[in-house]
Design an enzyme around this catalytic site. Structure first.
Site, PDB file in Angstrom:
ATOM      1  N   HIS A 153      17.151 -23.646 -11.256  1.00 23.27           N
ATOM      2  CA  HIS A 153      16.951 -25.054 -11.575  1.00 23.27           C
ATOM      3  C   HIS A 153      16.070 -25.148 -12.823  1.00 23.27           C
ATOM      4  O   HIS A 153      15.013 -24.543 -12.884  1.00 23.27           O
ATOM      5  CB  HIS A 153      16.273 -25.752 -10.391  1.00 23.27           C
ATOM      6  CG  HIS A 153      15.913 -27.182 -10.661  1.00 23.27           C
ATOM      7  ND1 HIS A 153      14.666 -27.687 -10.398  1.00 23.27           N
ATOM      8  CD2 HIS A 153      16.649 -28.192 -11.171  1.00 23.27           C
ATOM      9  CE1 HIS A 153      14.645 -28.970 -10.740  1.00 23.27           C
ATOM     10  NE2 HIS A 153      15.828 -29.300 -11.205  1.00 23.27           N
ATOM     11  N   HIS A 197      11.758 -31.495 -20.231  1.00 25.39           N
ATOM     12  CA  HIS A 197      11.716 -31.955 -18.851  1.00 25.39           C
ATOM     13  C   HIS A 197      11.266 -33.411 -18.806  1.00 25.39           C
ATOM     14  O   HIS A 197      10.109 -33.703 -19.049  1.00 25.39           O
ATOM     15  CB  HIS A 197      10.773 -31.081 -18.009  1.00 25.39           C
ATOM     16  CG  HIS A 197      11.024 -31.234 -16.544  1.00 25.39           C
ATOM     17  ND1 HIS A 197      10.356 -30.524 -15.581  1.00 25.39           N
ATOM     18  CD2 HIS A 197      11.902 -32.013 -15.872  1.00 25.39           C
ATOM     19  CE1 HIS A 197      10.806 -30.863 -14.390  1.00 25.39           C
ATOM     20  NE2 HIS A 197      11.743 -31.771 -14.536  1.00 25.39           N
TER      21      HIS A 197
END
Ligand SMILES: *[C@@H]1O[C@H](CO)[C@@H](O)[C@H](O)[C@H]1NC(C)=O
Ligand SMILES: *[C@@H]1O[C@H](CO)[C@@H](O)[C@H](O)[C@H]1NC(C)=O
Ligand SMILES: *[C@@H]1O[C@H](CO)[C@@H](O)[C@H](O)[C@H]1NC(C)=O
Ligand SMILES: *[C@@H]1O[C@H](CO)[C@@H](O)[C@H](O)[C@H]1NC(C)=O
Ligand SMILES: *[C@@H]1O[C@H](CO)[C@@H](O)[C@H](O)[C@H]1NC(C)=O
Ligand SMILES: *[C@@H]1O[C@H](CO)[C@@H](O)[C@H](O)[C@H]1NC(C)=O
Ligand SMILES: *[C@@H]1O[C@H](CO)[C@@H](O)[C@H](O)[C@H]1NC(C)=O
Ligand SMILES: *[C@@H]1O[C@H](CO)[C@@H](O)[C@H](O)[C@H]1NC(C)=O
Ligand SMILES: *[C@@H]1O[C@H](CO)[C@@H](O)[C@H](O)[C@H]1NC(C)=O
Ligand SMILES: *[C@@H]1O[C@H](CO)[C@@H](O)[C@H](O)[C@H]1NC(C)=O
Ligand SMILES: *[C@@H]1O[C@H](CO)[C@@H](O)[C@H](O)[C@H]1NC(C)=O
Ligand SMILES: *[C@@H]1O[C@H](CO)[C@@H](O)[C@H](O)[C@H]1NC(C)=O
Length: 451
Positions: A153, A197
């Site tokens: 991930h 992110h």
């Protein structure tokens, strides 16, 4: 009142965040332009879902030079085929033995040089393949959709001490250790595709181009591995933004083009067929794929479904979250990904940030017990009568033992895992995510109690 709360929040931060940049980043998120920035994890968002009413067969079988029922290892009439799978002859010393169906003809190419032994005469008895594909000889004969793979991930998000990081070891270590799906989030800033992110102010892991260059180099050095890419299109950008970069990095030479759009479970080839053809980079885009323009940049959700993301629920229900409203036939005909990354919900004012719950990795990434990856994989297998295709995890190198996530995949695949893990080169020098996680629990607690 809200101003006070934000001030308090920013004051609290330096106490726990050892890294100054991190503190600054979080601060800037909290007080950007004096207003509150609302953040949502992109993977909890939804977009447009493509649904095909029929299957389109592509005119050219670009997916491989291997014709016929390639590399089916079954049956007594198997012929022995030896192929020197040399990527531009960079690894000519490597050779493999692949068993293929009786009349299969392999056509040589500058990418893969395959020749049938003894002028293609069927061998009287099957010969056992010893060359591993994706780590195990058993996988060579299996269809791509009949293997459980560990997925990293947010693979590029490796940053010591950052609450927004998802992995400790970099992509090379991930691949060396056995990760075979790389998932990540892309953001387009200043006309460049970055790996960030949620926001490039929070965590910027560099450009997509640099990242793919590293992966391409790894793939060329490992000609018997099939690697899957799951690109998160944060900005819902047109697919042309990615295709140029994939071409530029040289990865395009290795990209698999499906013979059909969309590909159902049983349409997928075997690993050895993909490896022999040299087309072993499987590309998915979560939103905005256009397989008319780019057949190879596949639409994720018409090929697989996902369990709920990003779960903060340690029971990890194995239900279909995306695409929504999938009918039972399609559920059965698509691969599926088990999202197994446990998050903390950092919720302050109207900021909502999900960060990995690193304190519980020994449970979350474990082989057995409530809340473990192993338990979820078992629950999923029971519910859907087949194991997940992809196990999406954070900090893959931690678990009930180092490499326990690969043990779970090996159990699903009915093979034996050697437990040699993880990232030999980087052990020892890094911040332990557990301790960071413990700190984050405290901070999250403080912040939440204020809200
Ligand atoms: C491999 O060959 C292709 C086509 O001949 C070429 O474009 C590519 O740059 C080569 N890659 C390497 C690593 O030599
Ligand atoms: C070899 O592969 C290249 C690129 O993948 C393709 O353009 C070419 O037609 C192939 N050659 C043969 C003989 O199949
Ligand atoms: C491909 O196979 C042929 C016939 O066996 C051989 O002559 C040639 O050297 C091989 N090429 C490479 C790049 O391995
Ligand atoms: C592969 O297929 C076999 C036969 O259908 C099944 O028993 C097994 O669970 C499958 N494994 C995976 C990992 O999909
Ligand atoms: C984009 O450009 C602006 C202005 O030059 C700069 O401040 C910013 O850091 C750049 N963003 C990234 C992600 O490089
Ligand atoms: C990138 O995406 C934007 C937004 O969808 C689009 O306007 C632009 O044309 C795309 N660029 C390329 C090179 O495809
Ligand atoms: C594997 O794929 C072949 C066709 O490529 C198909 O006939 C076969 O049923 C598939 N096997 C499984 C277990 O799905
Ligand atoms: C997809 O690509 C085709 C061919 O380039 C183009 O005609 C079509 O408009 C595109 N679809 C979307 C939704 O952009
Ligand atoms: C996980 O780690 C925590 C804290 O170190 C410990 O209390 C707990 O017993 C561990 N759980 C398992 C299943 O190992
Ligand atoms: C799996 O199923 C068991 C029994 O129904 C349940 O207790 C557990 O929460 C489920 N999920 C996980 C990840 O353990
Ligand atoms: C895994 O490896 C790291 C070192 O990289 C170590 O700190 C940790 O305790 C190990 N154990 C588990 C169960 O993850
Ligand atoms: C698992 O593998 C063993 C051989 O290693 C085999 O005997 C057994 O039938 C396999 N089980 C399944 C469910 O495929």
């Amino acid at each position: 009142m809200r101003v006070n709360l934000l001030l308090l929040a920013t004051c609290m931060l330096p106490a726990w965040a050892a890294d100054e940049t991190e503190t600054t980043n979080i601060k800037s998120l909290l007080t950007l332009d004096g207003t509150v920035t609302s953040l949502n994890d992109p993977q909890t968002r939804t977009g447009d879902y493509i649904s095909y009413t029929s299957t389109r067969t592509l005119p050219t079988n670009h997916g491989g030079m291997v014709t016929g029922s390639a590399a089916s290892l079954m049956g007594s009439e198997s012929a022995v085929v030896t192929a020197s799978a040399s990527e531009n002859a960079t690894s000519t010393s490597d050779s493999m033995t692949v068993l293929t169906g009786g009349q299969t003809k392999l056509v040589g190419n500058n990418t893969v040089n395959a020749t049938t032994s003894a002028s293609g005469t069927p061998s009287p008895s099957p010969v056992v393949n010893t060359q591993p594909c994706n780590g195990w000889p058993e996988f060579c004969a299996r269809n791509y959709t009949n293997i459980t793979m560990v997925a990293a991930h947010n693979s590029p998000f490796v940053q010591k001490g950052s609450v927004a990081a998802n992995q400790e070891l970099d992509v090379e270590a991930q691949l060396n250790d056995g990760v075979r799906m790389l998932q990540f989030q892309t953001h387009i800033t200043n006309n460049t595709v970055y790996l960030c992110h949620t926001s490039c102010d929070l965590l910027n892991a560099g450009t997509l181009e640099d990242y793919l260059t590293i992966v391409t180099k790894w793939m060329r050095a490992h000609p018997y591995d099939v690697v899957t890419f799951l690109i998160g299109n944060y900005d819902y950008a047109a697919p042309g933004n990615f295709t140029g970069i994939i071409e530029k990095t040289g990865l395009m030479d290795l990209v698999y083009t499906p013979p059909k759009v969309p590909m159902a479970m049983h349409d997928w080839p075997t690993l050895s067929s993909m490896i022999l053809s040299g087309k072993r980079a499987v590309m998915f885009l979560d939103y905005q794929a256009n397989q008319t323009a780019y057949p190879w940049l596949m639409d994720e959700f018409s090929h697989m479904w996902e369990t709920p993301f990003s779960p903060t629920d340690p029971s990890f229900p194995c239900t279909v979250q995306r695409p929504p409203g999938l009918n039972p036939h399609d559920i059965n005909q698509r691969m599926y990904m088990a999202n197994h990354n446990l998050n903390l919900n950092l919720d302050v004012a109207n900021i909502n940030l999900l960060i990995p719950n690193t304190a519980l990795l020994n449970v979350t990434n474990g082989v057995e017990g409530a809340g473990s990856l192993g338990a979820m994989a078992e629950n999923c297998t029971t519910k859907w009568n087949r194991p997940p295709n992809f196990l999406l995890v954070d900090y893959y190198n931690y678990g009930s033992f180092n490499g326990s996530v690969f043990e779970v995949a090996a159990q699903m695949n009915n093979v034996t895992y050697d437990r040699k893990c993880c990232g030999a080169a980087s052990a020892g020098s890094s911040v332990r995510p557990q301790s960071l996680g413990a700190l984050m629990m405290v901070v999250a607690g403080i912040l939440m109690s204020m809200g």
